[in-house]
Design an enzyme around this catalytic site. Structure first.
Site, PDB file in Angstrom:
ATOM      1  N   ALA A  52       0.824  -1.213   0.000  1.00 34.14           N
ATOM      2  CA  ALA A  52       0.000   0.000   0.000  1.00 34.14           C
ATOM      3  C   ALA A  52       0.857   1.263   0.000  1.00 34.14           C
ATOM      4  O   ALA A  52       0.337   2.378   0.048  1.00 34.14           O
ATOM      5  CB  ALA A  52      -0.928  -0.005   1.214  1.00 34.14           C
ATOM      6  N   GLY A  54       4.207   3.968  -1.164  1.00 31.39           N
ATOM      7  CA  GLY A  54       4.543   4.788  -2.332  1.00 31.39           C
ATOM      8  C   GLY A  54       5.116   3.956  -3.464  1.00 31.39           C
ATOM      9  O   GLY A  54       4.805   4.185  -4.637  1.00 31.39           O
ATOM     10  N   ILE A  55       5.985   3.014  -3.137  1.00 28.99           N
ATOM     11  CA  ILE A  55       6.510   2.096  -4.163  1.00 28.99           C
ATOM     12  C   ILE A  55       5.519   0.956  -4.372  1.00 28.99           C
ATOM     13  O   ILE A  55       5.235   0.561  -5.498  1.00 28.99           O
ATOM     14  CB  ILE A  55       7.871   1.508  -3.726  1.00 28.99           C
ATOM     15  CG1 ILE A  55       8.927   2.609  -3.632  1.00 28.99           C
ATOM     16  CG2 ILE A  55       8.326   0.421  -4.699  1.00 28.99           C
ATOM     17  CD1 ILE A  55      10.216   2.179  -2.952  1.00 28.99           C
ATOM     18  N   ASP A 192      19.550   1.911  -9.845  1.00 26.86           N
ATOM     19  CA  ASP A 192      20.855   2.501 -10.162  1.00 26.86           C
ATOM     20  C   ASP A 192      21.191   2.277 -11.643  1.00 26.86           C
ATOM     21  O   ASP A 192      21.732   3.159 -12.316  1.00 26.86           O
ATOM     22  CB  ASP A 192      21.944   1.895  -9.269  1.00 26.86           C
ATOM     23  CG  ASP A 192      21.615   2.055  -7.794  1.00 26.86           C
ATOM     24  OD1 ASP A 192      21.115   3.139  -7.423  1.00 26.86           O
ATOM     25  OD2 ASP A 192      21.829   1.101  -7.018  1.00 26.86           O
ATOM     26  N   HIS A 219      24.268  -0.239  -2.807  1.00 28.87           N
ATOM     27  CA  HIS A 219      23.162   0.657  -3.153  1.00 28.87           C
ATOM     28  C   HIS A 219      23.072   1.811  -2.157  1.00 28.87           C
ATOM     29  O   HIS A 219      22.108   1.940  -1.419  1.00 28.87           O
ATOM     30  CB  HIS A 219      21.838  -0.118  -3.218  1.00 28.87           C
ATOM     31  CG  HIS A 219      20.659   0.781  -3.451  1.00 28.87           C
ATOM     32  ND1 HIS A 219      20.458   1.458  -4.631  1.00 28.87           N
ATOM     33  CD2 HIS A 219      19.637   1.143  -2.638  1.00 28.87           C
ATOM     34  CE1 HIS A 219      19.371   2.196  -4.534  1.00 28.87           C
ATOM     35  NE2 HIS A 219      18.851   2.030  -3.329  1.00 28.87           N
TER      36      HIS A 219
HETATM   37  P1  NAD Z   1       6.195   4.289   2.037  1.00 32.90           P
HETATM   38  O1  NAD Z   1       6.263   4.761   3.442  1.00 32.90           O
HETATM   39  O2  NAD Z   1       5.421   5.082   1.066  1.00 32.90           O
HETATM   40  O3  NAD Z   1       5.610   2.814   2.004  1.00 32.90           O
HETATM   41  C1  NAD Z   1       6.085   1.811   2.838  1.00 32.90           C
HETATM   42  C2  NAD Z   1       4.959   0.848   3.104  1.00 32.90           C
HETATM   43  O4  NAD Z   1       5.481  -0.190   3.934  1.00 32.90           O
HETATM   44  C3  NAD Z   1       3.762   1.490   3.849  1.00 32.90           C
HETATM   45  O5  NAD Z   1       2.568   1.216   3.166  1.00 32.90           O
HETATM   46  C4  NAD Z   1       3.788   0.802   5.211  1.00 32.90           C
HETATM   47  O6  NAD Z   1       2.519   0.619   5.766  1.00 32.90           O
HETATM   48  C5  NAD Z   1       4.434  -0.525   4.847  1.00 32.90           C
HETATM   49  N1  NAD Z   1       4.978  -1.234   5.996  1.00 32.90           N
HETATM   50  C6  NAD Z   1       5.617  -0.749   7.089  1.00 32.90           C
HETATM   51  N2  NAD Z   1       5.917  -1.748   7.942  1.00 32.90           N
HETATM   52  C7  NAD Z   1       5.473  -2.893   7.362  1.00 32.90           C
HETATM   53  C8  NAD Z   1       5.486  -4.256   7.725  1.00 32.90           C
HETATM   54  N3  NAD Z   1       6.027  -4.677   8.874  1.00 32.90           N
HETATM   55  N4  NAD Z   1       4.937  -5.149   6.881  1.00 32.90           N
HETATM   56  C9  NAD Z   1       4.402  -4.746   5.704  1.00 32.90           C
HETATM   57  N5  NAD Z   1       4.346  -3.475   5.298  1.00 32.90           N
HETATM   58  C10 NAD Z   1       4.882  -2.555   6.113  1.00 32.90           C
HETATM   59  O7  NAD Z   1       7.721   4.088   1.522  1.00 32.90           O
HETATM   60  P2  NAD Z   1       8.230   3.887   0.019  1.00 32.90           P
HETATM   61  O8  NAD Z   1       8.516   5.185  -0.592  1.00 32.90           O
HETATM   62  O9  NAD Z   1       7.325   2.928  -0.667  1.00 32.90           O
HETATM   63  O10 NAD Z   1       9.653   3.193   0.301  1.00 32.90           O
HETATM   64  C11 NAD Z   1       9.746   1.905   0.834  1.00 32.90           C
HETATM   65  C12 NAD Z   1      11.186   1.486   1.027  1.00 32.90           C
HETATM   66  O11 NAD Z   1      11.860   1.368  -0.231  1.00 32.90           O
HETATM   67  C13 NAD Z   1      12.025   2.455   1.858  1.00 32.90           C
HETATM   68  O12 NAD Z   1      12.856   1.714   2.703  1.00 32.90           O
HETATM   69  C14 NAD Z   1      12.870   3.154   0.806  1.00 32.90           C
HETATM   70  O13 NAD Z   1      14.075   3.651   1.326  1.00 32.90           O
HETATM   71  C15 NAD Z   1      13.128   2.007  -0.145  1.00 32.90           C
HETATM   72  N6  NAD Z   1      13.604   2.400  -1.474  1.00 32.90           N
HETATM   73  C16 NAD Z   1      14.476   1.584  -2.086  1.00 32.90           C
HETATM   74  C17 NAD Z   1      14.973   1.895  -3.334  1.00 32.90           C
HETATM   75  C18 NAD Z   1      15.953   0.975  -4.014  1.00 32.90           C
HETATM   76  O14 NAD Z   1      16.505   1.374  -5.038  1.00 32.90           O
HETATM   77  N7  NAD Z   1      16.185  -0.226  -3.539  1.00 32.90           N
HETATM   78  C19 NAD Z   1      14.551   3.068  -3.966  1.00 32.90           C
HETATM   79  C20 NAD Z   1      13.623   3.871  -3.338  1.00 32.90           C
HETATM   80  C21 NAD Z   1      13.153   3.546  -2.072  1.00 32.90           C
END
Ligand code: NAD
Length: 357
Positions: A52, A54-55, A192, A219
């Protein structure tokens, strides 16, 4: 009943079709696969943990459009019913099921072929990926404990940052549970690669769809090492200063988005795109498509570090082969030397966390 000859032809035709796909655009064009008279690929259950977010939301949409997925299982601690209902109306092959809350995590995971983890908090301006450690380390540990219990043979794609630490955490959790298979654990570094390709194509004025740039290391910041000396098509016109600037922009790509979003999170749309590309490559590998090669942060012997991002060949069991670095320019050699201590400390931090808590 189909004869063994016709079933061989069927498999060949599926493999041919899949290997001819060179980009996600092709996948989107094929999204009526299941309703056409063409062959249906094997059933595959894909789970998104953090669906649910942002990603999670755009990533779930892209997985819903992927014809290689037959069952899409969405899990989050909040908001899953709405996302599930919304996505379930898209007329594509996969059935969508949603689960919310820890008590339902097992049901979400059971029978999974591939689990993608974008759960956790994103960066705000001024934060490094390592600043996320305290919260995200625990989230990834908990989710991986459940994966070990409910779908120990699934491939696991970790997106949650800091990837340089969360992947080692996952490996320790799986080792403790007795389910660790290094071929099945991946840190997703595709964003990346996507950035390096985009920035290189613009600078070198070559068609972006033709560009390939390996990105190795880790990363976060300087641990992200794009190998522009191996970029294709070759652009001999680029100066050393321009390559240095491209390298820096690739390393700081995440921060560029964090600052532009001004406190509203980090990359979500481009990350969803990158995550969907990598998941698609994993599914193709599982389905036996030959020569699927992507960069990923995996257990590795390429350097002295236990985990390292480099090109990997994907297959029916996940990583079939971790490929070497190839020839590096002098600047890239320096970059590699410089990143080792930081990457080592992030890996050690993850391993320590997993074993002490
Ligand atoms: P976000 O806050 O919009 O979404 C995160 C979701 O995770 C939320 O819906 C939240 O309810 C859920 N969540 C939290 N705890 C949970 C749990 N125990 N079980 C299941 N769901 C849970 O954040 P986002 O922007 O989607 O980013 C998510 C992650 O991805 C962050 O750690 C961010 O740093 C990482 N990210 C990684 C890359 C990459 O290249 N690997 C790039 C961008 C972001």
């Amino acid at each position: 009943m189909i004869s063994s000859f016709s079933s061989t032809m069927l498999i060949r035709s599926i493999l041919k079709k899949q290997s001819s796909l060179s980009s996600y655009n092709n996948i989107l064009r094929r999204n009526n696969y299941s309703s056409s008279s063409e062959c249906v690929p094997p059933a595959r259950k894909v789970v998104v943990l953090g669906a649910a977010g942002g990603i999670g939301q755009p990533l779930s949409l892209l997985m819903k459009l992927n014809p290689l997925v037959s069952m899409l299982s969405l899990y989050d601690i909040v908001g899953t019913p709405g996302v599930t209902s919304d996505l379930s109306h898209a007329n594509t092959r996969s059935q969508v099921v949603g689960y919310m809350g820890e008590g339902n995590l097992g049901k979400a995971l059971e029978g999974a072929d591939l689990v993608i983890i974008p759960a956790g908090i994103p960066r705000k301006p001024g934060m490094t990926r390592d600043d996320l450690f305290n919260i995200n380390a625990g989230i990834v540990k908990g989710l991986c404990t459940a994966i070990a219990k409910y779908c120990p043979h699934a491939l696991v794609n970790i997106i949650s940052n800091p990837v340089n630490s969360t992947v080692p955490i996952a490996s320790e959790v799986f080792k403790k549970a007795g389910t660790y298979d290094e071929r099945r654990l991946f840190g997703v570094t595709t964003l990346d690669v996507v950035r390096a390709k985009t920035f290189y194509a613009a600078k070198a004025q070559v068609p972006v769809s033709a560009v390939n740039v390996p990105v190795v290391g880790g990363h976060a910041g300087i641990t992200i090492l794009p190998l522009f000396s191996q970029a294709t098509p070759k652009a001999d016109s680029l100066s050393e200063e321009e390559i240095t600037a491209l390298t820096k922009r690739t390393q700081d790509g995440g921060t560029e988005v964090v600052e532009a979003k001004a406190g509203k999170g980090s990359a979500t749309l481009s990350m969803a795109y990158a995550g969907a590309l990598f998941a698609d490559a994993c599914l193709k590998g599982l389905n036996g498509v030959p020569d699927v090669v992507e960069c990923s942060f995996v257990e590795s012997n390429v350097t002295e570090l236990p985990f390292f991002a480099s090109k990997v060949r994907l297959g029916k069991n996940g990583v079939e082969e971790v490929l070497g670095l190839g020839p590096l320019s002098d600047n890239e050699k320096q970059g590699l030397e410089a990143l080792i201590p930081e990457l080592k400390s992030s890996i050690d931090k993850g391993i320590k966390f997993a074993n002490q808590s």
